[in-house]
Scaffold this motif. Structure first.
Motif, PDB file in Angstrom:
ATOM      1  N   VAL A  65       0.843  -1.028   0.036  1.00  0.00           N
ATOM      2  CA  VAL A  65      -0.148  -0.020   0.110  1.00  0.00           C
ATOM      3  C   VAL A  65       0.945   1.143   0.050  1.00  0.00           C
ATOM      4  CG1 VAL A  65      -1.782   1.351   1.159  1.00  0.00           C
ATOM      5  CG2 VAL A  65      -1.895  -1.265   1.269  1.00  0.00           C
ATOM      6  N   ILE A  66       0.775   1.971  -1.210  1.00  0.00           N
ATOM      7  CA  ILE A  66       1.579   3.220  -1.340  1.00  0.00           C
ATOM      8  C   ILE A  66       0.900   4.338  -1.322  1.00  0.00           C
ATOM      9  CG2 ILE A  66       3.542   4.251  -2.564  1.00  0.00           C
ATOM     10  CD1 ILE A  66       4.353   1.762  -3.636  1.00  0.00           C
ATOM     11  N   ASP A  75      -5.917  17.951  -7.616  1.00  0.00           N
ATOM     12  CA  ASP A  75      -5.695  16.450  -7.687  1.00  0.00           C
ATOM     13  C   ASP A  75      -5.851  15.684  -6.193  1.00  0.00           C
ATOM     14  OD1 ASP A  75      -5.611  16.464 -10.447  1.00  0.00           O
ATOM     15  OD2 ASP A  75      -3.461  16.478 -10.375  1.00  0.00           O
ATOM     16  N   ARG A  76      -5.671  16.704  -5.219  1.00  0.00           N
ATOM     17  CA  ARG A  76      -5.588  15.958  -3.976  1.00  0.00           C
ATOM     18  C   ARG A  76      -6.978  15.491  -3.498  1.00  0.00           C
ATOM     19  NH1 ARG A  76      -2.166  20.810  -1.218  1.00  0.00           N
ATOM     20  NH2 ARG A  76      -0.271  20.261  -2.344  1.00  0.00           N
ATOM     21  N   THR A  77      -8.139  16.012  -4.191  1.00  0.00           N
ATOM     22  CA  THR A  77      -9.691  15.686  -3.709  1.00  0.00           C
ATOM     23  C   THR A  77     -10.104  14.628  -4.453  1.00  0.00           C
ATOM     24  OG1 THR A  77     -10.208  17.285  -4.997  1.00  0.00           O
ATOM     25  CG2 THR A  77      -9.844  17.738  -2.687  1.00  0.00           C
ATOM     26  N   ARG A  78      -9.311  14.215  -5.825  1.00  0.00           N
ATOM     27  CA  ARG A  78      -9.618  13.329  -6.745  1.00  0.00           C
ATOM     28  C   ARG A  78      -9.157  12.093  -6.248  1.00  0.00           C
ATOM     29  NH1 ARG A  78      -7.858  10.814 -11.537  1.00  0.00           N
ATOM     30  NH2 ARG A  78      -9.537  10.227 -12.858  1.00  0.00           N
ATOM     31  N   SER A  79     -10.225  10.820  -5.884  1.00  0.00           N
ATOM     32  CA  SER A  79      -9.647   9.569  -5.747  1.00  0.00           C
ATOM     33  C   SER A  79      -9.244   8.850  -6.775  1.00  0.00           C
ATOM     34  CB  SER A  79     -10.708   9.043  -4.917  1.00  0.00           C
ATOM     35  OG  SER A  79     -11.019   9.485  -3.678  1.00  0.00           O
ATOM     36  N   ARG A  80      -8.128   8.057  -6.646  1.00  0.00           N
ATOM     37  CA  ARG A  80      -7.699   7.032  -7.668  1.00  0.00           C
ATOM     38  C   ARG A  80      -6.871   6.040  -7.202  1.00  0.00           C
ATOM     39  NH1 ARG A  80      -3.874   9.709 -11.062  1.00  0.00           N
ATOM     40  NH2 ARG A  80      -2.229   8.027 -11.059  1.00  0.00           N
ATOM     41  N   LEU A  81      -7.227   4.677  -7.671  1.00  0.00           N
ATOM     42  CA  LEU A  81      -6.369   3.607  -7.543  1.00  0.00           C
ATOM     43  C   LEU A  81      -5.689   2.857  -8.555  1.00  0.00           C
ATOM     44  CD1 LEU A  81      -5.519   1.441  -5.289  1.00  0.00           C
ATOM     45  CD2 LEU A  81      -7.834   0.472  -5.904  1.00  0.00           C
ATOM     46  N   ASP A  82      -4.267   3.000  -8.604  1.00  0.00           N
ATOM     47  CA  ASP A  82      -3.554   2.296  -9.573  1.00  0.00           C
ATOM     48  C   ASP A  82      -3.079   0.955  -8.949  1.00  0.00           C
ATOM     49  OD1 ASP A  82      -4.241   4.276 -10.995  1.00  0.00           O
ATOM     50  OD2 ASP A  82      -2.280   5.312 -11.043  1.00  0.00           O
ATOM     51  N   GLY A  92       7.360 -14.535  -7.052  1.00  0.00           N
ATOM     52  CA  GLY A  92       8.056 -15.338  -6.403  1.00  0.00           C
ATOM     53  C   GLY A  92       7.201 -16.464  -6.111  1.00  0.00           C
ATOM     54  N   THR A  93       6.790 -16.910  -4.790  1.00  0.00           N
ATOM     55  CA  THR A  93       6.171 -18.096  -4.611  1.00  0.00           C
ATOM     56  C   THR A  93       4.765 -17.703  -4.261  1.00  0.00           C
ATOM     57  OG1 THR A  93       6.871 -17.946  -2.060  1.00  0.00           O
ATOM     58  CG2 THR A  93       8.073 -19.101  -3.415  1.00  0.00           C
ATOM     59  N   GLY A  94       4.392 -16.451  -4.036  1.00  0.00           N
ATOM     60  CA  GLY A  94       2.828 -16.066  -3.851  1.00  0.00           C
ATOM     61  C   GLY A  94       2.467 -15.310  -4.775  1.00  0.00           C
ATOM     62  N   GLU A  95       1.671 -14.220  -4.396  1.00  0.00           N
ATOM     63  CA  GLU A  95       1.111 -13.150  -5.154  1.00  0.00           C
ATOM     64  C   GLU A  95       1.450 -11.907  -4.634  1.00  0.00           C
ATOM     65  OE1 GLU A  95      -2.871 -15.720  -6.179  1.00  0.00           O
ATOM     66  OE2 GLU A  95      -3.221 -14.004  -5.118  1.00  0.00           O
ATOM     67  N   THR A  96       1.739 -10.892  -5.630  1.00  0.00           N
ATOM     68  CA  THR A  96       1.867  -9.616  -5.052  1.00  0.00           C
ATOM     69  C   THR A  96       0.927  -8.663  -5.779  1.00  0.00           C
ATOM     70  OG1 THR A  96       4.387 -10.135  -4.905  1.00  0.00           O
ATOM     71  CG2 THR A  96       3.760  -7.664  -5.168  1.00  0.00           C
ATOM     72  N   ILE A  97       0.513  -7.581  -5.122  1.00  0.00           N
ATOM     73  CA  ILE A  97      -0.288  -6.457  -5.590  1.00  0.00           C
ATOM     74  C   ILE A  97       0.124  -5.405  -5.147  1.00  0.00           C
ATOM     75  CG2 ILE A  97      -2.790  -5.536  -5.893  1.00  0.00           C
ATOM     76  CD1 ILE A  97      -3.785  -8.446  -4.944  1.00  0.00           C
ATOM     77  N   VAL A  98       0.740  -4.399  -6.166  1.00  0.00           N
ATOM     78  CA  VAL A  98       1.116  -3.104  -5.541  1.00  0.00           C
ATOM     79  C   VAL A  98       0.038  -2.105  -5.648  1.00  0.00           C
ATOM     80  CG1 VAL A  98       2.923  -1.258  -5.679  1.00  0.00           C
ATOM     81  CG2 VAL A  98       3.403  -3.563  -6.120  1.00  0.00           C
ATOM     82  N   LEU A  99      -0.438  -1.302  -4.673  1.00  0.00           N
ATOM     83  CA  LEU A  99      -1.589  -0.586  -4.703  1.00  0.00           C
ATOM     84  C   LEU A  99      -1.020   0.902  -4.390  1.00  0.00           C
ATOM     85  CD1 LEU A  99      -4.050  -2.521  -2.336  1.00  0.00           C
ATOM     86  CD2 LEU A  99      -3.915  -2.183  -4.901  1.00  0.00           C
ATOM     87  N   ARG A 100      -1.478   1.780  -5.423  1.00  0.00           N
ATOM     88  CA  ARG A 100      -0.920   3.223  -5.084  1.00  0.00           C
ATOM     89  C   ARG A 100      -2.279   4.127  -5.158  1.00  0.00           C
ATOM     90  NH1 ARG A 100       3.069   1.228  -8.401  1.00  0.00           N
ATOM     91  NH2 ARG A 100       5.305   1.660  -7.946  1.00  0.00           N
ATOM     92  N   LEU A 101      -2.480   4.793  -4.093  1.00  0.00           N
ATOM     93  CA  LEU A 101      -3.510   5.512  -3.727  1.00  0.00           C
ATOM     94  C   LEU A 101      -3.510   6.801  -3.739  1.00  0.00           C
ATOM     95  CD1 LEU A 101      -3.758   2.538  -2.502  1.00  0.00           C
ATOM     96  CD2 LEU A 101      -5.046   3.606  -0.451  1.00  0.00           C
TER      97      LEU A 101
END
Length: 313
Positions: A65-66, A75-82, A92-101
């Motif tokens: 979670v970044i 832009d500070r009031t506009r919500s976005r999720l990448d 690697g051996t699992g799953e990775t999800i990088v979330l930029r809020l």
């Protein structure tokens, strides 16, 4: 396999996970927990690298979670999720999800993370930097069975340590404590061999070292003697000295991994007392997901009522 999603939602991320597993033929079974890493862009790479190395021992879904702060007031009031969804060789051996809020969603990260947690699996939250003073009351920390912080990441580690004493609840732990595992093991073995009553103690370390303070607090409770804090040039903890009627028990590590152990009436022994990488520390913490009662004893120090006699640390 890596999938980039811009201005997305948690449901679209879950859909990308399902499609990705089908494409590479990898099921979700076998992952034992969800590791949530809350960090900034600057420290994300190192934290994810450490988590990926630890995942060889603990296959997990890793959510990074970044929280991004936009420079433009509009832009500070506009919500976005990448998001970046990584599977197979990219994870690697699992799953990775990088979330930029971005925008308002930064203050509601738990609403993004909650639908992405593995069902019926433990949740661990790790803050490599910028951890809250009360991790259990943080919205993301409230989702977890274990909450990992790192006092070394603070400009005033001993001041933050005092705050953690007041806010501690079972499930909290800190990598400053995990770094002491080898020291504690050697001290316990030394006292088992010597079988001598400890009458004084000193911990020598660089100034403001949080691990040294935790070690001193733990020794005060376990040995029931005052522990002197001695400042040295370092690096980190350089020595522990336990006084007895027959001489000192000394673990000395003045310049890195090689250390020596001196027991009264016995020859000096050489030990490998290395500074462990972050991946090893995280892997150790993920081996147990119950409350770390020993950390609680060290955090609270004298007066916690957990003393156990001089030969049993």
């Amino acid at each position: 396999m890596k999938t980039d999603l811009t201005d997305t939602t948690a449901s679209k991320i879950n859909k990308a996970l399902v499609l990705g597993r089908r494409a590479i033929g990898t099921p979700a079974v076998g992952m034992v927990l969800t590791l949530v890493i809350v960090t900034d862009e600057e420290n994300a790479y190192d934290a994810l690298k450490a988590a990926s190395d630890a995942a060889h021992e603990h296959p997990s879904r890793t959510l990074v979670v970044i929280k991004r702060v936009s420079r433009s007031p509009r832009d500070r009031t506009r919500s976005r999720l990448d998001a970046e969804v990584r599977l197979g060789a990219d994870a690697g051996t699992g799953e990775t999800i990088v979330l930029r809020l971005y925008g308002d969603v930064v203050d509601h990260a738990q609403s993004v993370v909650l639908p992405l947690l593995l069902p019926d699996a433990p949740v661990v939250v790790w803050w490599p930097v910028n951890a809250p003073l009360d991790p259990a009351k943080d919205p993301l920390g409230a989702l977890a069975q274990r909450r990992i912080t790192d006092l070394y990441a603070n400009r005033d580690p001993l001041g933050v340590l005092q705050a953690r004493i007041r806010s501690y609840v079972p499930g909290d732990t800190d990598l400053a404590w995990t770094r002491l595992t080898l020291w504690r093991s050697i001290l316990a073995a030394a006292l088992d061999q010597a079988r001598l009553e400890v009458t004084s103690a000193a911990v020598e370390a660089e100034a403001e070292n949080p691990s040294a303070e935790l070690l001193a607090r733990w020794l005060e409770v376990r040995l029931r003697v005052p522990v002197q804090r001695v400042a040295t040039p370092g690096p980190v903890i350089t020595a522990v000295r336990l006084g007895t009627d027959e001489g000192e028990i000394v673990i000395d590590r003045p310049e890195g991994a090689p250390a020596t152990l001196d027991l009264p009436g016995r020859p000096t022994r050489t030990l490998a007392l290395m500074v462990r990488p972050t991946a090893e520390l995280i892997a150790e913490e993920l081996r147990r997901l119950d409350a770390d009662d020993t950390y609680a004893v060290a955090l609270r120090g004298q007066g916690s009522g957990a003393g156990e006699g001089a030969a049993h640390v």
